[in-house]
Design a protein around this motif. Structure first.
Motif, PDB file in Angstrom:
ATOM      1  N   ALA A   1     -27.836  72.005 135.034  1.00  0.00           N
ATOM      2  CA  ALA A   1     -29.267  71.877 135.306  1.00  0.00           C
ATOM      3  C   ALA A   1     -30.092  71.787 134.035  1.00  0.00           C
ATOM      4  CB  ALA A   1     -29.733  73.053 136.161  1.00  0.00           C
ATOM      5  N   THR A   2     -29.599  72.350 132.940  1.00  0.00           N
ATOM      6  CA  THR A   2     -30.367  72.329 131.691  1.00  0.00           C
ATOM      7  C   THR A   2     -30.321  70.965 131.009  1.00  0.00           C
ATOM      8  OG1 THR A   2     -28.499  73.118 130.370  1.00  0.00           O
ATOM      9  CG2 THR A   2     -29.939  74.780 131.364  1.00  0.00           C
ATOM     10  N   THR A   3     -29.338  70.130 131.326  1.00  0.00           N
ATOM     11  CA  THR A   3     -29.218  68.812 130.696  1.00  0.00           C
ATOM     12  C   THR A   3     -29.497  67.673 131.668  1.00  0.00           C
ATOM     13  OG1 THR A   3     -26.822  68.773 131.136  1.00  0.00           O
ATOM     14  CG2 THR A   3     -27.549  69.669 129.024  1.00  0.00           C
ATOM     15  N   LEU A   4     -29.885  67.998 132.913  1.00  0.00           N
ATOM     16  CA  LEU A   4     -30.108  66.957 133.917  1.00  0.00           C
ATOM     17  C   LEU A   4     -31.111  65.919 133.452  1.00  0.00           C
ATOM     18  CD1 LEU A   4     -29.920  65.772 136.795  1.00  0.00           C
ATOM     19  CD2 LEU A   4     -31.637  67.477 137.501  1.00  0.00           C
ATOM     20  N   PHE A   5     -32.210  66.338 132.821  1.00  0.00           N
ATOM     21  CA  PHE A   5     -33.276  65.408 132.459  1.00  0.00           C
ATOM     22  C   PHE A   5     -33.231  64.989 130.987  1.00  0.00           C
ATOM     23  CE2 PHE A   5     -34.982  67.652 136.206  1.00  0.00           C
ATOM     24  CZ  PHE A   5     -35.209  66.544 137.029  1.00  0.00           C
ATOM     25  N   GLU A   6     -32.062  65.084 130.357  1.00  0.00           N
ATOM     26  CA  GLU A   6     -31.907  64.551 129.008  1.00  0.00           C
ATOM     27  C   GLU A   6     -31.764  63.025 129.071  1.00  0.00           C
ATOM     28  OE1 GLU A   6     -31.963  66.059 126.089  1.00  0.00           O
ATOM     29  OE2 GLU A   6     -32.257  68.083 126.912  1.00  0.00           O
ATOM     30  N   ARG A   7     -32.436  62.340 128.139  1.00  0.00           N
ATOM     31  CA  ARG A   7     -32.313  60.872 128.111  1.00  0.00           C
ATOM     32  C   ARG A   7     -30.904  60.447 127.742  1.00  0.00           C
ATOM     33  NH1 ARG A   7     -33.002  57.384 123.788  1.00  0.00           N
ATOM     34  NH2 ARG A   7     -34.054  58.994 122.553  1.00  0.00           N
ATOM     35  N   ASP A   8     -30.302  61.103 126.773  1.00  0.00           N
ATOM     36  CA  ASP A   8     -28.924  60.844 126.371  1.00  0.00           C
ATOM     37  C   ASP A   8     -28.184  62.167 126.471  1.00  0.00           C
ATOM     38  OD1 ASP A   8     -26.495  60.270 125.164  1.00  0.00           O
ATOM     39  OD2 ASP A   8     -27.377  59.006 123.615  1.00  0.00           O
ATOM     40  N   LYS A   9     -27.250  62.269 127.394  1.00  0.00           N
ATOM     41  CA  LYS A   9     -26.595  63.550 127.673  1.00  0.00           C
ATOM     42  C   LYS A   9     -25.410  63.825 126.763  1.00  0.00           C
ATOM     43  CE  LYS A   9     -28.075  63.598 132.489  1.00  0.00           C
ATOM     44  NZ  LYS A   9     -28.994  62.442 132.343  1.00  0.00           N
TER      45      LYS A   9
ATOM     46  N   PHE B   1     -18.211  48.130 112.345  1.00  0.00           N
ATOM     47  CA  PHE B   1     -18.949  47.531 113.457  1.00  0.00           C
ATOM     48  C   PHE B   1     -20.395  48.018 113.403  1.00  0.00           C
ATOM     49  CE2 PHE B   1     -17.123  51.450 115.030  1.00  0.00           C
ATOM     50  CZ  PHE B   1     -18.167  52.054 115.697  1.00  0.00           C
ATOM     51  N   ALA B   2     -21.258  47.327 114.129  1.00  0.00           N
ATOM     52  CA  ALA B   2     -22.663  47.701 114.287  1.00  0.00           C
ATOM     53  C   ALA B   2     -22.990  47.648 115.768  1.00  0.00           C
ATOM     54  CB  ALA B   2     -23.568  46.752 113.503  1.00  0.00           C
ATOM     55  N   ARG B   3     -23.885  48.501 116.186  1.00  0.00           N
ATOM     56  CA  ARG B   3     -24.251  48.533 117.594  1.00  0.00           C
ATOM     57  C   ARG B   3     -25.706  48.980 117.726  1.00  0.00           C
ATOM     58  NH1 ARG B   3     -21.073  54.043 119.684  1.00  0.00           N
ATOM     59  NH2 ARG B   3     -22.083  55.439 118.190  1.00  0.00           N
ATOM     60  N   TYR B   4     -26.255  48.767 118.915  1.00  0.00           N
ATOM     61  CA  TYR B   4     -27.630  49.174 119.165  1.00  0.00           C
ATOM     62  C   TYR B   4     -27.739  49.659 120.605  1.00  0.00           C
ATOM     63  CZ  TYR B   4     -28.598  45.186 122.180  1.00  0.00           C
ATOM     64  OH  TYR B   4     -28.581  44.299 123.229  1.00  0.00           O
ATOM     65  N   MET B   5     -28.822  50.341 120.892  1.00  0.00           N
ATOM     66  CA  MET B   5     -29.145  50.737 122.258  1.00  0.00           C
ATOM     67  C   MET B   5     -30.653  50.749 122.404  1.00  0.00           C
ATOM     68  SD  MET B   5     -28.280  51.529 125.295  1.00  0.00           S
ATOM     69  CE  MET B   5     -26.509  51.677 125.025  1.00  0.00           C
ATOM     70  N   ALA B   6     -31.151  49.945 123.346  1.00  0.00           N
ATOM     71  CA  ALA B   6     -32.578  49.884 123.645  1.00  0.00           C
ATOM     72  C   ALA B   6     -32.808  50.488 125.022  1.00  0.00           C
ATOM     73  CB  ALA B   6     -33.085  48.447 123.604  1.00  0.00           C
ATOM     74  N   THR B   7     -33.868  51.293 125.139  1.00  0.00           N
ATOM     75  CA  THR B   7     -34.133  52.009 126.386  1.00  0.00           C
ATOM     76  C   THR B   7     -35.601  51.881 126.753  1.00  0.00           C
ATOM     77  OG1 THR B   7     -32.419  53.645 125.872  1.00  0.00           O
ATOM     78  CG2 THR B   7     -34.010  54.234 127.568  1.00  0.00           C
TER      79      THR B   7
ATOM     80  N   SER C   1     -23.706  64.968 123.278  1.00  0.00           N
ATOM     81  CA  SER C   1     -24.157  66.014 122.364  1.00  0.00           C
ATOM     82  C   SER C   1     -24.294  65.542 120.930  1.00  0.00           C
ATOM     83  CB  SER C   1     -23.182  67.201 122.408  1.00  0.00           C
ATOM     84  OG  SER C   1     -21.876  66.798 122.030  1.00  0.00           O
ATOM     85  N   GLY C   2     -23.842  64.335 120.596  1.00  0.00           N
ATOM     86  CA  GLY C   2     -23.916  63.841 119.234  1.00  0.00           C
ATOM     87  C   GLY C   2     -24.239  62.356 119.196  1.00  0.00           C
ATOM     88  N   TYR C   3     -24.144  61.788 117.991  1.00  0.00           N
ATOM     89  CA  TYR C   3     -24.522  60.390 117.797  1.00  0.00           C
ATOM     90  C   TYR C   3     -23.339  59.424 117.923  1.00  0.00           C
ATOM     91  CZ  TYR C   3     -29.016  62.012 115.914  1.00  0.00           C
ATOM     92  OH  TYR C   3     -30.251  62.587 115.770  1.00  0.00           O
ATOM     93  N   ASP C   4     -22.100  59.910 117.885  1.00  0.00           N
ATOM     94  CA  ASP C   4     -20.963  58.996 117.927  1.00  0.00           C
ATOM     95  C   ASP C   4     -20.812  58.304 119.273  1.00  0.00           C
ATOM     96  OD1 ASP C   4     -20.324  59.446 115.313  1.00  0.00           O
ATOM     97  OD2 ASP C   4     -18.778  60.942 115.722  1.00  0.00           O
ATOM     98  N   ARG C   5     -21.312  58.927 120.336  1.00  0.00           N
ATOM     99  CA  ARG C   5     -21.365  58.288 121.644  1.00  0.00           C
ATOM    100  C   ARG C   5     -22.820  58.118 122.048  1.00  0.00           C
ATOM    101  NH1 ARG C   5     -17.212  58.214 125.236  1.00  0.00           N
ATOM    102  NH2 ARG C   5     -18.666  56.783 126.270  1.00  0.00           N
ATOM    103  N   VAL C   6     -23.130  56.996 122.711  1.00  0.00           N
ATOM    104  CA  VAL C   6     -24.483  56.674 123.140  1.00  0.00           C
ATOM    105  C   VAL C   6     -24.435  56.346 124.622  1.00  0.00           C
ATOM    106  CG1 VAL C   6     -26.496  55.212 122.787  1.00  0.00           C
ATOM    107  CG2 VAL C   6     -24.984  55.722 120.861  1.00  0.00           C
ATOM    108  N   GLU C   7     -25.255  57.035 125.405  1.00  0.00           N
ATOM    109  CA  GLU C   7     -25.267  56.771 126.847  1.00  0.00           C
ATOM    110  C   GLU C   7     -25.848  55.394 127.124  1.00  0.00           C
ATOM    111  OE1 GLU C   7     -27.055  58.642 131.015  1.00  0.00           O
ATOM    112  OE2 GLU C   7     -27.068  59.833 129.175  1.00  0.00           O
ATOM    113  N   GLY C   8     -25.107  54.576 127.905  1.00  0.00           N
ATOM    114  CA  GLY C   8     -25.544  53.229 128.250  1.00  0.00           C
ATOM    115  C   GLY C   8     -25.605  53.028 129.748  1.00  0.00           C
ATOM    116  N   GLY C   9     -26.123  51.869 130.154  1.00  0.00           N
ATOM    117  CA  GLY C   9     -26.306  51.583 131.564  1.00  0.00           C
ATOM    118  C   GLY C   9     -27.564  52.221 132.103  1.00  0.00           C
TER     119      GLY C   9
END
Length: 801
Positions: A577-585, A518-524, A587-595
């Motif tokens: 508190a250390t990860t609150l302002f991370e764009r993608d929370k 599969f292929a996927r993308y994420m635009a932010t 820890s790796g590339y296999d999951r991508v934060e969406g929404g």
């Protein structure tokens, strides 16, 4: 008054005298060198400077004498004496009266009388004292030099302990007294005859004769310091290494270890150095005498030997290396091969005894802010393989063939902002399925996780991010952000893995949609807003309050919720508190934060004129739209209990203080967004000072049934160290599981430390949370500066509580 001719001769003779003095001083054990080497270190154009109260030339006796406050400087070396006399007939030079020679390297030689020939071959020194540049000290009643090679010190003393300023006659911590100390300038050895080793002024051991390498010689063949140890499965052991200095660029160390229960273990390590790098090769093996000791302690399924022959031979081969291709690129490797999964750990093979050893071959490049890393990896889990769960985990480790990380940040700005490019790729192959199922399935404790797919999987990810900061007249910092990420994935899973995923989907009421590719993308598109406000108080304190908010707009994560994507590198998830302002929370590339999501918080820092400081952060995250990636299940349930699985996240916060007197403390936690119930918390405090240092830590994690933790976890760790006297201290530590009412591990020890000697002794215990099995360890270490270290350890004295 001496004539000009006599003055000229006096200068020549004084220069010769100084050279003779330096030649006599050179061959001391702490800084022995060939006389020729010394001569080459004096520049050919060096000028001799002589100062004395009186300079007399006696033509009848053929002597030149400098008397009173004599100081001769030549080539960075200096001689100070009350009298220096050179005899042209006997070709001998005599310096007397508080003689001090300071070599160009800083070594100081003190004596009352020095008598030496001008060919540097023979000489005699009375009441000699030497202080080397590395603070080693020699003293002797007399010393003589013969044949230009052999120097003998009579009734000599050696120590690396600095003399006490208040009590210079006080015995040092340790010293070696010898009837004779013989330095061989040709063999580069120092021999002690009729020697006594004294400790705090008391004779500790008599040594008829022993020999060490000249301390200035960095490499010399010979026995190294032995060590002893104990292990319940191996028995008592003595380890004796022998070092072969074969060349300035390569060497060999052969080690023999005798175990009372298992027999003889042989080791050999070859090391070689080149202009651009070095490598090493180590082999070890043993023909076990009583391998049943392992089986008896852990059951018949324990892997205690080589495949097909568990009762006999065990061994390993390991190699490490690193080479600089040029100033930017490096190539290297660290590879371990062994007959069974825990040989190197069991027999404590240096550099290969870690609980988890990573074998890798890599190529790295670094140029400013740009980075490249390509490597192949495999993990050997070899800790506590008497535990069948750990043994199974060792077989589930994948081969990474290969992994690629590349980061590039152009020097020039792009549209006034900073552009960064990242590429990550990995190919995994696993020969055994890594799964956690609770059988039969229990909806109250649904432990269902597939942590690793049996088969082969691969992913290629490329990501670009652009951001630029603007500051308004009122100090508001606005940072717009654009990011685009694309993935290409493939999967070749075994039938067993597909069946496990199907069973997990059925148990959790999810659909099974595992895909082969599969292929996927994420635009932010995002915007960050910060408004730092500074308040200066009349008391001299300063406080900065910084309201901060982020908004990220993006589509839903693709292929999520259907157990479609293997998750290999994003299994760890801690929202605080250390990860609150991370764009993608993740820890790796296999999951991508969406929404679409907003992160809001308040940051604070304060400083006070008494040196104290404070800092704090409190915030929350909101799912504004689209599907919440942390609420969607995956093969490891990574978002469960994260505090982000609801549209309004848990609150996260931290507060810390620090002081100039060594005290620091912090508290952090995650709290339910409605009831403020504590979900996760950590409290730390430490004080570092004299005579006491303290540390304390409390950790709490709420129950996580999906991960197998059906009850809350509470743990307290305490540590203390106190100085009983100037050089003595005692220390202790302990970790207590409040939920299990179990002291998980504890230890005590005491130590002595000064400029030339260190002693350390420890006793520790650890307990298995499930079996309550206790492992005890005793260890000690003695370190004598310039002589070496000696230590032993006793471990695995196992009992059942």
């Amino acid at each position: 008054m001496p004539s000009d001719r006599q003055a000229h001769l006096a200068r020549l003779y004084a220069a010769s005298a100084l050279a003779c003095l330096l030649a006599c001083a050179v061959p001391l054990p702490a800084f022995a060198q060939d006389v020729g080497d010394m001569a080459t270190k004096v520049p050919s154009d060096s000028q001799m400077l002589l100062a004395a109260d009186t300079l007399v030339y006696n033509n009848d006796n053929q002597t030149v004498t400098a008397v009173g406050g004599v100081q001769i400087d030549y080539g960075g070396n200096r001689l100070v004496a009350q009298r220096v006399e050179y005899n042209r007939n006997t070709k001998r030079m005599v310096a007397s009266g508080n003689v001090e020679v300071v070599n160009s390297d800083g070594t100081k030689i003190n004596s009352q009388h020095i008598d030496i020939t001008d060919d540097f071959a023979d000489g005699f020194v009375n009441a000699l004292r030497v202080e080397t540049i590395d603070k080693a000290y020699f003293a002797a009643e007399s010393a003589e030099r013969m044949g230009g090679v052999l120097t003998t010190f009579h009734n000599g003393v050696y120590t690396a302990c600095e003399p006490c300023e208040d009590k210079p006659d006080k015995a040092p911590t340790w010293r070696v007294k010898a009837r004779k100390i013989i330095w061989n300038g040709e063999k580069k050895t120092v021999r002690f005859e009729n020697a006594n080793f004294e400790f705090f002024g008391f004779p500790l051991a008599y040594l008829p004769a022993f020999e060490i390498a000249d301390p200035t010689v960095k490499r010399k063949s010979g026995f190294l310091i032995p060590s002893i140890s104990y292990n319940s499965n191996l028995g008592y052991s003595v380890r004796v290494p022998y070092y072969f200095a074969l060349s300035p660029t390569y060497d060999l160390t052969v080690t023999g270890s005798g175990y009372t229960r298992q027999g003889f273990l042989g080791e050999a390590e070859w090391r070689q150095r080149f202009n651009n790098g070095e490598y090493s090769l180590k082999i070890a093996g043993i023909q076990q005498r009583k391998p049943d000791a392992f089986i008896d302690s852990a059951g018949p399924n324990v892997d205690s030997g080589a495949a097909g022959d568990p009762n006999k031979f065990r061994g390993m081969m390991g190699t490490q290396g690193q080479f600089a291709i040029n100033s930017r690129w490096n190539f290297g490797w660290d590879v371990l091969l062994q007959t069974d999964k825990d040989f190197s750990s069991t027999y404590n093979i240096a550099k290969y005894n870690a609980g988890v050893h990573q074998s890798s071959v890599y190529l790295t490049g670094l140029d400013g802010r740009n980075y490249f890393d390509l490597r192949a990896m495999h993990f050997e889990v070899q800790e506590n393989t008497l535990n069948s769960n750990i043994a199974a985990r060792a077989n589930q480790q994948p081969w990474v063939l290969p992994s690629l990380d590349y980061a590039y940040i152009p020097d020039a700005s792009v549209a006034g902002g900073q552009l960064s490019l990242d590429v990550n790729s990995r190919v995994l192959r696993r020969n055994s399925l890594d799964e956690t199922f609770k059988t039969p399935y229990d909806s109250l404790t649904p432990v269902q996780r597939v942590r690793g797919i049996e088969g082969e999987s691969g992913r290629l990810t490329a990501e670009a991010e652009w951001k630029r900061s603007f500051v308004t007249d009122d100090g508001l910092v606005l940072t717009p952000l654009l990011a685009l990420q694309g993935d290409v994935d493939y999967l070749n899973a075994s039938s067993g893995s597909l069946a496990a995923v199907n069973e997990m989907a059925t148990n959790l009421g999810q659909k099974d949609d595992m895909r082969s590719s599969f292929a996927r993308y994420m635009a932010t598109a995002g915007l960050e807003m910060r408004w730092p406000l500074l308040f200066s108080m009349a008391s001299g304190s300063n406080h900065v309050f910084e309201p901060m908010a982020q908004v990220f707009l993006r589509p839903n994560e693709q292929y999520v919720g259907g157990l479609s994507v293997p998750n290999e590198d994003a299994q760890s998830m801690v929202f605080d508190a250390t990860t609150l302002f991370e764009r993608d929370k993740f820890s790796g590339y296999d999951r991508v934060e969406g929404g679409s999501r907003a992160n809001v918080g308040l940051r604070y820092s304060g400083s006070y004129n008494n040196g104290w400081g404070t800092n704090a952060l409190l915030g929350q995250s909101y799912q504004l739209g689209g599907e919440n990636s942390f609420a969607a299940p995956d093969l490891v349930n990574v978002g469960a209990y994260s505090g982000l699985q609801t549209s309004t996240s848990d609150y996260v916060g931290l507060f810390g203080i620090n002081s100039p007197n060594g005290f620091a403390a912090s508290v952090s936690g995650r709290f339910d967004e409605q009831s403020f119930e504590v979900r996760r918390a950590e409290l730390k405090a430490a004080y570092s000072g004299l005579p006491v240092s303290l540390s304390a830590k409390y950790a709490f994690i709420q129950a996580q049934p999906l991960y197998g933790f059906t009850t809350d976890r509470h743990e307290v760790t305490l540590g203390v160290s106190t100085h009983l006297a100037e050089n003595w201290r005692v220390f202790g530590t302990g970790t207590y599981d409040l939920q299990q009412s179990l002291l998980v591990k504890d230890g005590v020890g005491f130590a002595y430390n000064d400029s030339c000697f260190t002693y350390l002794m420890t006793y520790s215990q650890s307990r298995d949370l499930n079996t309550r099995e206790v492992t005890q360890s005793i260890g000690f270490n003695l370190s004598f500066r310039t002589l070496g270290d000696f230590g032993s350890s006793t471990s695995a004295i196992d009992t059942i509580q």
